[in-house]
Design a protein around this motif. Structure first.
Motif, PDB file in Angstrom:
ATOM      1  N   ILE A  11       0.827  -1.211   0.000  1.00 46.18           N
ATOM      2  CA  ILE A  11       0.000   0.000   0.000  1.00 46.18           C
ATOM      3  C   ILE A  11       0.861   1.262   0.000  1.00 46.18           C
ATOM      4  O   ILE A  11       0.537   2.267  -0.648  1.00 46.18           O
ATOM      5  CB  ILE A  11      -0.969  -0.020   1.209  1.00 46.18           C
ATOM      6  CG1 ILE A  11      -2.001   1.109   1.076  1.00 46.18           C
ATOM      7  CG2 ILE A  11      -0.228   0.068   2.523  1.00 46.18           C
ATOM      8  CD1 ILE A  11      -3.140   0.995   2.099  1.00 46.18           C
ATOM      9  N   GLY A  12       2.010   1.215   0.698  1.00 42.22           N
ATOM     10  CA  GLY A  12       2.896   2.376   0.725  1.00 42.22           C
ATOM     11  C   GLY A  12       3.525   2.640  -0.629  1.00 42.22           C
ATOM     12  O   GLY A  12       3.657   3.801  -1.052  1.00 42.22           O
ATOM     13  N   TYR A  28     -10.095   4.314  -0.493  1.00 43.73           N
ATOM     14  CA  TYR A  28     -10.717   3.801  -1.707  1.00 43.73           C
ATOM     15  C   TYR A  28     -10.807   2.281  -1.689  1.00 43.73           C
ATOM     16  O   TYR A  28     -11.752   1.695  -2.230  1.00 43.73           O
ATOM     17  CB  TYR A  28      -9.942   4.286  -2.930  1.00 43.73           C
ATOM     18  CG  TYR A  28     -10.055   5.777  -3.164  1.00 43.73           C
ATOM     19  CD1 TYR A  28     -11.278   6.434  -3.033  1.00 43.73           C
ATOM     20  CD2 TYR A  28      -8.942   6.549  -3.487  1.00 43.73           C
ATOM     21  CE1 TYR A  28     -11.381   7.797  -3.219  1.00 43.73           C
ATOM     22  CE2 TYR A  28      -9.038   7.920  -3.679  1.00 43.73           C
ATOM     23  CZ  TYR A  28     -10.259   8.541  -3.541  1.00 43.73           C
ATOM     24  OH  TYR A  28     -10.371   9.890  -3.730  1.00 43.73           O
ATOM     25  N   SER A  29      -9.833   1.635  -1.076  1.00 43.04           N
ATOM     26  CA  SER A  29      -9.876   0.171  -0.963  1.00 43.04           C
ATOM     27  C   SER A  29     -11.042  -0.270  -0.094  1.00 43.04           C
ATOM     28  O   SER A  29     -11.786  -1.206  -0.434  1.00 43.04           O
ATOM     29  CB  SER A  29      -8.567  -0.361  -0.385  1.00 43.04           C
ATOM     30  OG  SER A  29      -7.515  -0.221  -1.298  1.00 43.04           O
ATOM     31  N   ASP A  30     -11.217   0.407   1.041  1.00 40.25           N
ATOM     32  CA  ASP A  30     -12.286   0.032   1.966  1.00 40.25           C
ATOM     33  C   ASP A  30     -13.665   0.204   1.342  1.00 40.25           C
ATOM     34  O   ASP A  30     -14.612  -0.471   1.746  1.00 40.25           O
ATOM     35  CB  ASP A  30     -12.184   0.854   3.248  1.00 40.25           C
ATOM     36  CG  ASP A  30     -10.988   0.473   4.100  1.00 40.25           C
ATOM     37  OD1 ASP A  30     -10.411  -0.613   3.847  1.00 40.25           O
ATOM     38  OD2 ASP A  30     -10.619   1.257   4.999  1.00 40.25           O
ATOM     39  N   ARG A  31     -13.771   1.108   0.376  1.00 39.31           N
ATOM     40  CA  ARG A  31     -15.072   1.336  -0.287  1.00 39.31           C
ATOM     41  C   ARG A  31     -15.237   0.529  -1.559  1.00 39.31           C
ATOM     42  O   ARG A  31     -16.180   0.724  -2.325  1.00 39.31           O
ATOM     43  CB  ARG A  31     -15.249   2.830  -0.549  1.00 39.31           C
ATOM     44  CG  ARG A  31     -15.758   3.540   0.703  1.00 39.31           C
ATOM     45  CD  ARG A  31     -15.320   4.978   0.767  1.00 39.31           C
ATOM     46  NE  ARG A  31     -15.754   5.552   2.070  1.00 39.31           N
ATOM     47  CZ  ARG A  31     -15.125   5.339   3.208  1.00 39.31           C
ATOM     48  NH1 ARG A  31     -14.055   4.558   3.242  1.00 39.31           N
ATOM     49  NH2 ARG A  31     -15.562   5.867   4.335  1.00 39.31           N
ATOM     50  N   HIS A  44      -0.990  -7.619   5.184  1.00 36.68           N
ATOM     51  CA  HIS A  44      -0.862  -6.320   4.513  1.00 36.68           C
ATOM     52  C   HIS A  44      -1.445  -6.390   3.097  1.00 36.68           C
ATOM     53  O   HIS A  44      -1.318  -7.411   2.404  1.00 36.68           O
ATOM     54  CB  HIS A  44       0.607  -5.888   4.462  1.00 36.68           C
ATOM     55  CG  HIS A  44       1.232  -5.723   5.812  1.00 36.68           C
ATOM     56  ND1 HIS A  44       0.833  -4.758   6.709  1.00 36.68           N
ATOM     57  CD2 HIS A  44       2.230  -6.432   6.435  1.00 36.68           C
ATOM     58  CE1 HIS A  44       1.532  -4.852   7.820  1.00 36.68           C
ATOM     59  NE2 HIS A  44       2.395  -5.871   7.688  1.00 36.68           N
ATOM     60  N   ARG A  45      -2.025  -5.298   2.667  1.00 32.88           N
ATOM     61  CA  ARG A  45      -2.647  -5.243   1.338  1.00 32.88           C
ATOM     62  C   ARG A  45      -1.574  -5.268   0.254  1.00 32.88           C
ATOM     63  O   ARG A  45      -0.535  -4.622   0.383  1.00 32.88           O
ATOM     64  CB  ARG A  45      -3.492  -3.969   1.190  1.00 32.88           C
ATOM     65  CG  ARG A  45      -4.520  -3.783   2.289  1.00 32.88           C
ATOM     66  CD  ARG A  45      -5.147  -2.397   2.179  1.00 32.88           C
ATOM     67  NE  ARG A  45      -5.811  -1.988   3.408  1.00 32.88           N
ATOM     68  CZ  ARG A  45      -7.123  -1.790   3.542  1.00 32.88           C
ATOM     69  NH1 ARG A  45      -7.915  -1.949   2.506  1.00 32.88           N
ATOM     70  NH2 ARG A  45      -7.634  -1.427   4.690  1.00 32.88           N
ATOM     71  N   ARG A  54      -5.866   2.638 -12.166  1.00 29.47           N
ATOM     72  CA  ARG A  54      -7.204   2.749 -11.581  1.00 29.47           C
ATOM     73  C   ARG A  54      -7.243   3.854 -10.524  1.00 29.47           C
ATOM     74  O   ARG A  54      -8.190   4.641 -10.452  1.00 29.47           O
ATOM     75  CB  ARG A  54      -7.614   1.408 -10.972  1.00 29.47           C
ATOM     76  CG  ARG A  54      -9.080   1.355 -10.527  1.00 29.47           C
ATOM     77  CD  ARG A  54      -9.398  -0.023  -9.998  1.00 29.47           C
ATOM     78  NE  ARG A  54     -10.792  -0.147  -9.590  1.00 29.47           N
ATOM     79  CZ  ARG A  54     -11.756  -0.613 -10.368  1.00 29.47           C
ATOM     80  NH1 ARG A  54     -11.489  -0.968 -11.626  1.00 29.47           N
ATOM     81  NH2 ARG A  54     -12.991  -0.728  -9.919  1.00 29.47           N
ATOM     82  N   LEU A  55      -6.193   3.921  -9.713  1.00 30.88           N
ATOM     83  CA  LEU A  55      -6.139   4.938  -8.669  1.00 30.88           C
ATOM     84  C   LEU A  55      -6.060   6.335  -9.292  1.00 30.88           C
ATOM     85  O   LEU A  55      -6.700   7.277  -8.813  1.00 30.88           O
ATOM     86  CB  LEU A  55      -4.944   4.686  -7.756  1.00 30.88           C
ATOM     87  CG  LEU A  55      -4.740   5.666  -6.598  1.00 30.88           C
ATOM     88  CD1 LEU A  55      -5.995   5.779  -5.743  1.00 30.88           C
ATOM     89  CD2 LEU A  55      -3.539   5.230  -5.755  1.00 30.88           C
ATOM     90  N   ARG A  56      -5.298   6.464 -10.370  1.00 31.91           N
ATOM     91  CA  ARG A  56      -5.223   7.759 -11.048  1.00 31.91           C
ATOM     92  C   ARG A  56      -6.581   8.159 -11.624  1.00 31.91           C
ATOM     93  O   ARG A  56      -6.962   9.331 -11.593  1.00 31.91           O
ATOM     94  CB  ARG A  56      -4.168   7.696 -12.152  1.00 31.91           C
ATOM     95  CG  ARG A  56      -2.738   7.735 -11.610  1.00 31.91           C
ATOM     96  CD  ARG A  56      -1.726   7.469 -12.693  1.00 31.91           C
ATOM     97  NE  ARG A  56      -0.347   7.662 -12.200  1.00 31.91           N
ATOM     98  CZ  ARG A  56       0.731   7.222 -12.831  1.00 31.91           C
ATOM     99  NH1 ARG A  56       0.606   6.534 -13.974  1.00 31.91           N
ATOM    100  NH2 ARG A  56       1.931   7.439 -12.326  1.00 31.91           N
TER     101      ARG A  56
END
Length: 319
Positions: A11-12, A28-31, A44-45, A54-56
């Motif tokens: 994740i980092g 965003y992961s939790d949702r 750890h994720r 996708r994040l962008r």
């Protein structure tokens, strides 16, 4: 761009490559917007390389102020491969946000003009102005004006005819008002929401004589006559006989089921002169719809007055 031996990022690492915080990635992961590829032995994720794009995309959509629910719809459509509806979720979301922004901008313009109205008025009038503008929502609603007219029109008048009348009688507030227009609308709001003296609001004689369906015929004819009279008003013509007056009288004759005769015109002139008047309403409408520094626009009220003056002059001349 470095990845671990299994091709996944922590994740980092993902946050660093995307230029966001770990907290943002976790949000965003939790949702469910940014699925994890797996979890490490320590829980750890882990994210695949596709997570960066996708994040962008998520960040770009959120930068447009689209809510998380709309972002999810757009991502779900992409995950399904789009198909015939490719891009529709994004188009709908952008269109909805544009509508919301239009409403927000309208409210801000209205509040700005209201603040200028209060700031620039004489101190002795400030308290009254505050009460007037404070009673009007931003952006302003025309619902009170429509309710006023619905109560004034004959009961059981066909809905289509009522809607056509309201289209003419209820002015839309300007999108970018000046303080004088804010004041005019606030006064209209107060006029139409203030309790009417007495138990029953005064009604024109035509409402009693014509009935619901006759009133529909009447107001359809009056709308045409008012439009013709408006042309004369814009030309600064004095009240006179002609097509506008003939249409005005014909509307009443049709509603009453009678013929247009000189005697009918004489009686009608007397009846209309005795009818309750809504002059203040139409004066405020004129203030509202006239651009700052512009020429006053005709309203149904000013057109009615012009036609009534022409009818009265004609009846007097015939007598």
């Amino acid at each position: 761009m470095s990845v671990s031996h299994d091709g996944l990022w922590g994740i980092g690492e993902l946050a660093e490559h995307a230029g966001v915080t770990v907290k943002t990635v976790r949000f965003y992961s939790d949702r469910g917007l940014l699925p994890e590829a797996s979890r490490s032995a320590g829980g750890h994720r882990r994210y695949g390389p596709g997570a960066l794009d996708r994040l962008r995309l998520i960040r770009s959509l959120r930068a447009l102020d689209l809510p998380v629910s709309e972002v999810r719809r757009i991502l779900d459509e992409e995950d399904r491969g789009g198909g015939a509806d490719a891009g529709s979720a994004l188009e709908d979301a952008v269109a909805g946000r544009l509508r919301a922004l239009g409403s927000e901008l309208g409210a801000l313009r209205w509040r700005e003009a209201a603040l200028r109205l209060v700031r620039d008025c004489p101190p002795a009038e400030r308290a009254d102005r505050l009460l007037l503008v404070g009673a009007v929502p931003a952006p302003p609603s025309t619902d009170p004006l429509a309710r006023f007219w619905r109560a004034w029109l004959p009961p059981r008048m066909p809905a289509r005819s009522v809607a056509a009348f309201l289209e003419v009688a209820v002015p839309q507030p300007p999108g970018d008002p000046d303080p004088a227009q804010v004041l005019a609308f606030a006064r209209l709001h107060a006029l139409t929401t203030r309790p009417c003296p007495g138990a029953v609001r005064p009604q024109p004689e035509a409402h009693r004589r014509a009935g619901a369906r006759g009133a529909a015929v009447l107001y359809t004819g009056l709308a045409e006559a008012y439009e013709l009279a408006g042309v004369q008003l814009r030309r600064d013509r004095e009240p006179r006989p002609g097509e506008a007056l003939d249409g005005f009288v014909a509307a009443y004759a049709s509603a009453y089921g009678t013929r247009d005769t000189p005697d009918f015109r004489r009686v009608l002139a007397g009846q209309l002169a005795a009818d309750p008047r809504l002059d203040r309403y139409w004066e405020l409408v004129a203030e509202l719809v006239t651009p700052p520094g512009g020429r006053p626009e005709p309203t149904p009220g000013s057109a009615h007055d012009w036609l009534l003056a022409a009818l009265a002059a004609q009846a007097a001349a015939a007598a």
